[in-house]
Scaffold this motif. Structure first.
Motif, PDB file in Angstrom:
ATOM      1  N   TYR A  91      -7.087  22.476  21.939  1.00 50.40           N
ATOM      2  CA  TYR A  91      -8.235  22.390  22.843  1.00 50.40           C
ATOM      3  C   TYR A  91      -9.525  22.493  22.020  1.00 50.40           C
ATOM      4  O   TYR A  91      -9.710  23.443  21.251  1.00 50.40           O
ATOM      5  N   VAL A  92     -10.380  21.499  22.165  1.00 46.75           N
ATOM      6  CA  VAL A  92     -11.654  21.513  21.455  1.00 46.75           C
ATOM      7  C   VAL A  92     -12.774  21.780  22.465  1.00 46.75           C
ATOM      8  O   VAL A  92     -12.647  21.455  23.647  1.00 46.75           O
ATOM      9  N   HIS A  93     -13.870  22.351  21.976  1.00 48.02           N
ATOM     10  CA  HIS A  93     -14.961  22.748  22.857  1.00 48.02           C
ATOM     11  C   HIS A  93     -16.289  22.101  22.509  1.00 48.02           C
ATOM     12  O   HIS A  93     -17.245  22.188  23.281  1.00 48.02           O
ATOM     13  N   ASN A  94     -16.372  21.459  21.336  1.00 48.65           N
ATOM     14  CA  ASN A  94     -17.608  20.797  20.936  1.00 48.65           C
ATOM     15  C   ASN A  94     -17.289  19.676  19.953  1.00 48.65           C
ATOM     16  O   ASN A  94     -16.146  19.500  19.518  1.00 48.65           O
ATOM     17  N   TRP A  95     -18.311  18.916  19.609  1.00 52.21           N
ATOM     18  CA  TRP A  95     -18.152  17.753  18.737  1.00 52.21           C
ATOM     19  C   TRP A  95     -17.591  18.148  17.365  1.00 52.21           C
ATOM     20  O   TRP A  95     -16.743  17.448  16.800  1.00 52.21           O
ATOM     21  N   GLN A  96     -18.060  19.273  16.814  1.00 51.90           N
ATOM     22  CA  GLN A  96     -17.614  19.688  15.491  1.00 51.90           C
ATOM     23  C   GLN A  96     -16.122  20.020  15.483  1.00 51.90           C
ATOM     24  O   GLN A  96     -15.381  19.616  14.565  1.00 51.90           O
ATOM     25  N   GLU A  97     -15.665  20.750  16.486  1.00 50.10           N
ATOM     26  CA  GLU A  97     -14.245  21.074  16.566  1.00 50.10           C
ATOM     27  C   GLU A  97     -13.406  19.811  16.745  1.00 50.10           C
ATOM     28  O   GLU A  97     -12.294  19.705  16.210  1.00 50.10           O
ATOM     29  N   LEU A  98     -13.942  18.845  17.465  1.00 56.93           N
ATOM     30  CA  LEU A  98     -13.237  17.584  17.671  1.00 56.93           C
ATOM     31  C   LEU A  98     -13.039  16.854  16.350  1.00 56.93           C
ATOM     32  O   LEU A  98     -11.952  16.325  16.065  1.00 56.93           O
ATOM     33  N   GLN A  99     -14.078  16.802  15.513  1.00 59.43           N
ATOM     34  CA  GLN A  99     -13.961  16.132  14.215  1.00 59.43           C
ATOM     35  C   GLN A  99     -12.911  16.793  13.334  1.00 59.43           C
ATOM     36  O   GLN A  99     -12.104  16.115  12.675  1.00 59.43           O
ATOM     37  N   GLU A 100     -12.907  18.117  13.318  1.00 59.74           N
ATOM     38  CA  GLU A 100     -11.921  18.839  12.512  1.00 59.74           C
ATOM     39  C   GLU A 100     -10.498  18.554  12.995  1.00 59.74           C
ATOM     40  O   GLU A 100      -9.575  18.382  12.186  1.00 59.74           O
ATOM     41  N   ALA A 101     -10.333  18.489  14.304  1.00 60.13           N
ATOM     42  CA  ALA A 101      -8.999  18.240  14.860  1.00 60.13           C
ATOM     43  C   ALA A 101      -8.543  16.814  14.573  1.00 60.13           C
ATOM     44  O   ALA A 101      -7.383  16.572  14.221  1.00 60.13           O
ATOM     45  N   LEU A 102      -9.449  15.851  14.706  1.00 65.72           N
ATOM     46  CA  LEU A 102      -9.083  14.448  14.498  1.00 65.72           C
ATOM     47  C   LEU A 102      -8.655  14.166  13.063  1.00 65.72           C
ATOM     48  O   LEU A 102      -7.770  13.337  12.820  1.00 65.72           O
ATOM     49  N   PHE A 103      -9.274  14.842  12.123  1.00 65.83           N
ATOM     50  CA  PHE A 103      -9.026  14.533  10.717  1.00 65.83           C
ATOM     51  C   PHE A 103      -8.223  15.613  10.001  1.00 65.83           C
ATOM     52  O   PHE A 103      -8.151  15.609   8.768  1.00 65.83           O
ATOM     53  N   GLN A 104      -7.592  16.506  10.762  1.00 63.75           N
ATOM     54  CA  GLN A 104      -6.771  17.515  10.112  1.00 63.75           C
ATOM     55  C   GLN A 104      -5.568  16.862   9.435  1.00 63.75           C
ATOM     56  O   GLN A 104      -5.050  15.839   9.877  1.00 63.75           O
ATOM     57  N   ASP A 105      -5.148  17.460   8.342  1.00 64.12           N
ATOM     58  CA  ASP A 105      -3.989  16.978   7.570  1.00 64.12           C
ATOM     59  C   ASP A 105      -4.161  15.540   7.090  1.00 64.12           C
ATOM     60  O   ASP A 105      -3.175  14.833   6.864  1.00 64.12           O
ATOM     61  N   SER A 106      -5.397  15.115   6.874  1.00 63.04           N
ATOM     62  CA  SER A 106      -5.615  13.729   6.445  1.00 63.04           C
ATOM     63  C   SER A 106      -5.669  13.591   4.929  1.00 63.04           C
ATOM     64  O   SER A 106      -5.642  12.467   4.413  1.00 63.04           O
ATOM     65  N   PHE A 107      -5.708  14.711   4.221  1.00 60.74           N
ATOM     66  CA  PHE A 107      -5.813  14.631   2.759  1.00 60.74           C
ATOM     67  C   PHE A 107      -4.433  14.427   2.151  1.00 60.74           C
ATOM     68  O   PHE A 107      -3.500  15.174   2.414  1.00 60.74           O
ATOM     69  N   ASP A 108      -4.300  13.384   1.336  1.00 63.09           N
ATOM     70  CA  ASP A 108      -3.042  13.066   0.673  1.00 63.09           C
ATOM     71  C   ASP A 108      -3.128  13.494  -0.795  1.00 63.09           C
ATOM     72  O   ASP A 108      -3.817  12.856  -1.600  1.00 63.09           O
TER      73      ASP A 108
END
Length: 263
Positions: free
Chosen positions: A8-25
């Motif tokens: 559950y996200v509550h603001n734009w910043q939390e949304l960005q973190e959730a969308l791109f989590q685990d994206s680093f290879d």
């Protein structure tokens, strides 16, 4: 529907973190996500296909739908003889199929979760599925085919030599599995939406049910209704709009209608 993998996200910043989590290879030292995304304006929606939504004996209707589509569409399509190309064309033009639309772009998924302003009082969701890890559940023949190509997703050309029909797909393995299929570049819409399809091995299988049995492969981001207008306005500012994703006068009109909507 509700899952144990909901974020559950509550603001734009939390949304960005959730969308791109685990994206680093770490293997290539780059941010290259192994997830694909599907945006839905209602968090209670599951991942049932347009074919399942027909109801009734939908499992028996699939070959009839596809056969008649091929019969009448020949003057307007040239996908060759591959059933996988024909499925992609049919899905693209709105025929009920077992395919589901996905995108490599989290922002395109956000667009589809927030495009319908009539649903802005409803919490939305972004389904995020690790398409790379999902390949470990493929039958041996398909796993070898995709590994030999050095790919993580199938194309119709890769799939055809191993499995040339829907019946053959189901017969490859008793346990249900999902594969991800990149469609041919039918038009600008496919290209601009960074699109691909998921396909279950059996016509009556539902991806959301299968994912519940393999929770390591997915998570969902829940978008509160109160955040939708902010997301929508920022996506429009970033040019993630119908004008780009649906090239043509129809997409332009949809974008302009929302742009000048008074709230």
């Amino acid at each position: 529907m509700k899952t144990d993998k909901d974020i559950y996200v509550h603001n734009w910043q939390e949304l960005q973190e959730a969308l791109f989590q685990d994206s680093f290879d770490k293997r290539i030292n780059r941010h290259r996500s192994s997830y694909v995304y599907r945006g839905m304006y209602n968090k209670d929606f599951d991942l049932r296909t347009s074919l399942i939504r027909l109801g009734g004996s939908f499992d028996q209707l699939e070959p009839h739908l596809l056969r008649n589509f091929k019969k009448y569409a020949h003057n307007n399509a040239s996908p060759g003889h591959s059933v996988w190309n024909w499925l992609a064309v049919a899905q693209h033009h709105g025929l009920p199929t077992r395919l589901l639309d996905w995108t490599y772009s989290p922002y395109v998924a956000l667009h589809f979760a927030t495009a319908n302003t009539a649903q802005f009082k409803t919490d939305g969701a972004i389904w995020c599925v690790n398409y790379v890890k999902s390949n470990q559940y493929l039958p041996k023949a398909l796993k070898e085919a995709i590994e030999n190509e050095g790919s993580n997703v199938f194309t119709p050309e890769m799939l055809e030599p191993v499995c040339a029909s829907l019946k053959q797909l189901a017969a490859l393995q008793e346990e249900e599995f999902v594969l991800f299929l990149e469609p041919p570049s039918l038009d600008g819409r496919i290209i601009h939406q960074f699109a691909l399809f998921s396909m279950m091995s059996k016509v009556d299988a539902m991806l959301s049910t299968w994912l519940m049995e393999h929770p390591e492969l997915f998570f969902r981001i829940i978008i509160p209704a109160s955040l939708k207008w902010e997301i929508r306005d920022k996506l429009d500012q970033a040019n993630i709009t119908e004008r780009v994703l649906f090239p043509g006068l129809g997409g332009l009109s949809q974008w302009l209608k929302r742009h000048y909507t008074t709230i």
